[in-house]
Scaffold this motif. Sequence first.
Motif, PDB file in Angstrom:
ATOM      1  N   UNK A 187       6.342  -5.191  -7.688  1.00 17.97           N
ATOM      2  CA  UNK A 187       5.481  -3.836  -7.850  1.00 17.97           C
ATOM      3  C   UNK A 187       6.050  -3.115  -9.030  1.00 17.97           C
ATOM      4  N   UNK A 188       5.386  -2.046  -9.389  1.00 19.20           N
ATOM      5  CA  UNK A 188       5.638  -1.215 -10.766  1.00 19.20           C
ATOM      6  C   UNK A 188       6.174  -0.013 -10.213  1.00 19.20           C
ATOM      7  N   UNK A 189       6.215   0.405  -8.938  1.00 12.90           N
ATOM      8  CA  UNK A 189       6.495   1.786  -8.487  1.00 12.90           C
ATOM      9  C   UNK A 189       8.004   1.908  -8.756  1.00 12.90           C
ATOM     10  N   UNK A 190       8.780   1.147  -7.975  1.00 12.84           N
ATOM     11  CA  UNK A 190      10.412   1.032  -8.050  1.00 12.84           C
ATOM     12  C   UNK A 190      10.735   0.818  -9.315  1.00 12.84           C
ATOM     13  N   UNK A 191      10.606  -0.054 -10.061  1.00 10.25           N
ATOM     14  CA  UNK A 191      11.046   0.039 -11.572  1.00 10.25           C
ATOM     15  C   UNK A 191      10.921   1.284 -12.296  1.00 10.25           C
ATOM     16  N   UNK A 200      19.782  -2.999  -5.925  1.00 10.10           N
ATOM     17  CA  UNK A 200      20.787  -3.505  -6.924  1.00 10.10           C
ATOM     18  C   UNK A 200      20.516  -5.008  -7.109  1.00 10.10           C
ATOM     19  N   UNK A 201      19.876  -5.850  -6.071  1.00  7.33           N
ATOM     20  CA  UNK A 201      19.353  -7.181  -6.381  1.00  7.33           C
ATOM     21  C   UNK A 201      18.378  -7.261  -7.451  1.00  7.33           C
ATOM     22  N   UNK A 202      17.414  -6.139  -7.609  1.00  6.02           N
ATOM     23  CA  UNK A 202      16.339  -6.222  -8.783  1.00  6.02           C
ATOM     24  C   UNK A 202      17.188  -5.908 -10.186  1.00  6.02           C
ATOM     25  N   UNK A 203      18.243  -4.872 -10.047  1.00  6.23           N
ATOM     26  CA  UNK A 203      18.906  -4.752 -11.341  1.00  6.23           C
ATOM     27  C   UNK A 203      19.685  -6.049 -11.790  1.00  6.23           C
ATOM     28  N   UNK A 204      20.224  -6.917 -10.765  1.00  6.53           N
ATOM     29  CA  UNK A 204      20.861  -8.188 -11.127  1.00  6.53           C
ATOM     30  C   UNK A 204      20.167  -9.087 -12.046  1.00  6.53           C
ATOM     31  N   UNK A 205      18.634  -9.068 -11.782  1.00  2.10           N
ATOM     32  CA  UNK A 205      17.920  -9.858 -12.463  1.00  2.10           C
ATOM     33  C   UNK A 205      17.022  -9.323 -13.484  1.00  2.10           C
ATOM     34  N   UNK A 222       0.707  -1.223   0.084  1.00  2.00           N
ATOM     35  CA  UNK A 222      -0.081  -0.103  -0.034  1.00  2.00           C
ATOM     36  C   UNK A 222       0.873   1.348  -0.096  1.00  2.00           C
ATOM     37  N   UNK A 223       1.903   1.145   0.788  1.00  2.00           N
ATOM     38  CA  UNK A 223       2.853   2.333   0.895  1.00  2.00           C
ATOM     39  C   UNK A 223       3.486   2.523  -0.459  1.00  2.00           C
ATOM     40  N   UNK A 224       4.055   1.599  -1.152  1.00  2.00           N
ATOM     41  CA  UNK A 224       4.517   1.677  -2.427  1.00  2.00           C
ATOM     42  C   UNK A 224       4.077   2.331  -3.342  1.00  2.00           C
ATOM     43  N   UNK A 225       2.499   1.719  -3.365  1.00  2.00           N
ATOM     44  CA  UNK A 225       1.608   2.140  -4.304  1.00  2.00           C
ATOM     45  C   UNK A 225       1.203   3.581  -4.114  1.00  2.00           C
ATOM     46  N   UNK A 226       0.744   4.121  -2.830  1.00  2.00           N
ATOM     47  CA  UNK A 226       0.639   5.448  -2.562  1.00  2.00           C
ATOM     48  C   UNK A 226       1.913   6.280  -3.014  1.00  2.00           C
ATOM     49  N   UNK A 227       2.924   5.849  -2.988  1.00  2.00           N
ATOM     50  CA  UNK A 227       4.095   6.641  -3.259  1.00  2.00           C
ATOM     51  C   UNK A 227       4.284   6.927  -4.746  1.00  2.00           C
ATOM     52  N   UNK A 228       3.550   5.537  -5.493  1.00  2.00           N
ATOM     53  CA  UNK A 228       3.526   5.807  -6.898  1.00  2.00           C
ATOM     54  C   UNK A 228       2.604   6.576  -7.433  1.00  2.00           C
ATOM     55  N   UNK A 229       1.551   6.697  -6.781  1.00  2.00           N
ATOM     56  CA  UNK A 229       0.697   7.799  -7.228  1.00  2.00           C
ATOM     57  C   UNK A 229       1.057   9.046  -7.125  1.00  2.00           C
ATOM     58  N   UNK A 230       1.694   9.374  -6.174  1.00  2.00           N
ATOM     59  CA  UNK A 230       2.377  10.567  -5.872  1.00  2.00           C
ATOM     60  C   UNK A 230       3.147  10.834  -6.871  1.00  2.00           C
ATOM     61  N   UNK A 231       4.159   9.978  -7.292  1.00  2.00           N
ATOM     62  CA  UNK A 231       5.119  10.234  -8.280  1.00  2.00           C
ATOM     63  C   UNK A 231       4.581  10.477  -9.645  1.00  2.00           C
ATOM     64  N   UNK A 261      10.549   5.096  -0.081  1.00  2.00           N
ATOM     65  CA  UNK A 261      10.551   3.827  -0.876  1.00  2.00           C
ATOM     66  C   UNK A 261      11.825   2.961  -0.355  1.00  2.00           C
ATOM     67  N   UNK A 262      12.833   3.487  -0.002  1.00  2.00           N
ATOM     68  CA  UNK A 262      13.971   3.056   0.566  1.00  2.00           C
ATOM     69  C   UNK A 262      13.649   2.424   1.905  1.00  2.00           C
ATOM     70  N   UNK A 263      12.831   3.026   2.569  1.00  2.00           N
ATOM     71  CA  UNK A 263      12.845   2.829   3.921  1.00  2.00           C
ATOM     72  C   UNK A 263      11.708   1.571   4.174  1.00  2.00           C
ATOM     73  N   UNK A 264      10.922   1.522   3.180  1.00  2.00           N
ATOM     74  CA  UNK A 264      10.026   0.076   3.198  1.00  2.00           C
ATOM     75  C   UNK A 264      10.783  -1.100   2.156  1.00  2.00           C
ATOM     76  N   UNK A 265      11.433  -0.770   1.337  1.00  2.00           N
ATOM     77  CA  UNK A 265      11.811  -1.670   0.200  1.00  2.00           C
ATOM     78  C   UNK A 265      12.193  -2.969   0.591  1.00  2.00           C
ATOM     79  N   UNK A 266      13.091  -2.867   1.926  1.00  2.00           N
ATOM     80  CA  UNK A 266      13.387  -4.166   2.409  1.00  2.00           C
ATOM     81  C   UNK A 266      12.335  -5.342   3.129  1.00  2.00           C
ATOM     82  N   UNK A 267      11.104  -4.221   3.127  1.00  2.00           N
ATOM     83  CA  UNK A 267      10.054  -5.389   3.747  1.00  2.00           C
ATOM     84  C   UNK A 267       8.951  -5.822   2.361  1.00  2.00           C
ATOM     85  N   UNK A 268       9.254  -5.393   1.278  1.00  2.00           N
ATOM     86  CA  UNK A 268       8.302  -5.717   0.314  1.00  2.00           C
ATOM     87  C   UNK A 268       9.181  -6.963  -0.748  1.00  2.00           C
ATOM     88  N   UNK A 269       8.437  -7.722  -0.968  1.00  2.00           N
ATOM     89  CA  UNK A 269       9.051  -8.790  -2.154  1.00  2.00           C
ATOM     90  C   UNK A 269       9.760  -7.886  -3.375  1.00  2.00           C
TER      91      UNK A 269
END
Length: 358
Positions: A94-98, A131-136, A52-61, A82-90
């Motif tokens: 999501x489409x926001x961080x990409x 960096x882990x996402x970028x590796x994949x 929810x937090x990531x999607x909310x930030x995505x809407x703001x973005x 986003x960097x505060x909650x990224x470690x809690x999210x799979x």
Amino acid sequence: HIQAMVQAHWQAVRYPPEPEQEAHFEWDDFVRFRELCNINITEACVVVTPRWIIEHIGQLLEEICKQNPIPWQDIDACVFVLTGVASRAPAGQDTVIPRLIELLPQLPYPSDGVKALLLRSAASRLVLFTSGYLALNEGPCKAILKFLALQHLPSILPLKPAPDPDVKKYCEALACDAMKMVMTAARKTIVAADNGGLWKEAVNAVIALVSDGRFSVDCRAQLVFGIGQVLSVLQDWNELEQALSMFVSRMEVPIQPILSALPPEPLGSRAVKTTRDGKAPVELKLYIASVSSVYNMPARDPTLLPADHHPVLGVVEKHFATIERVCIHHTHYEELMEQVCLAFSYILGFSREYAPMS
């Protein structure tokens, strides 16, 4: 209520548009306040979920990117949350961080003032956390690697220091750490991309950054590590040996004036430290670091033809005359000798099968 709290926290962590011009703005207090907000937002994940937090930030973005000009402090706040909650999210779900990673090279980075350093630091922080996402994902990895090497790091160097000089030092260190992490986490992706073209372009660009004396020695050492990580996964050992030898040769250029001034024979106990801080010249440290930069090598593909020598040992043999001069003429620099000992313990440790034949 928790959702409203998250929304309020995003507003609260935004820097003023022109921080230097803000009367009575207390930097240290605001940084500590942001960290408290970050803890609150992270804990809110338990109630409203990271998604929810990531999607909310995505809407703001999306709304922020429609503005002209794009407020830098709003982008910074989005990255901070986003960097505060990224470690809690799979990762990658999501489409926001990409989307934000895709935007990084295109953002209108300020060219002066503290805001320039702050937004650059935010970009580095996002890369570090992803960096882990970028590796994949080869496409985003290529884009971010080129962004870091050709745009991001070179753009930080000419920026003027903030009233607090540590702000720029932190910005440079964070950017170099981001580069190192991408080159480490995504090293296999990097060497496979563009039929081997990407890694060559990236390594050449990063070597140029290592050679830039405006970066601190610690920053430059981080970049040397990253280069070694990429080279270490090259399956073609001939190619690895050529690339590492080229790197070492490039790092030999800055030490030539030092070598040219050496006496014919080592002075031993009569040698005097010539640097202001009593430590070995930075150029010598980086040269030895380049020699030992390749060490975390994966197991060699058993389907390849057996090698008659180890590529790193081949480079050491080729450059041994220079390595030897660096060592025997600078024994009075204890920390350099410690670095040399560690370097050769790594080299001989992972190449022990080939060492007796070297």
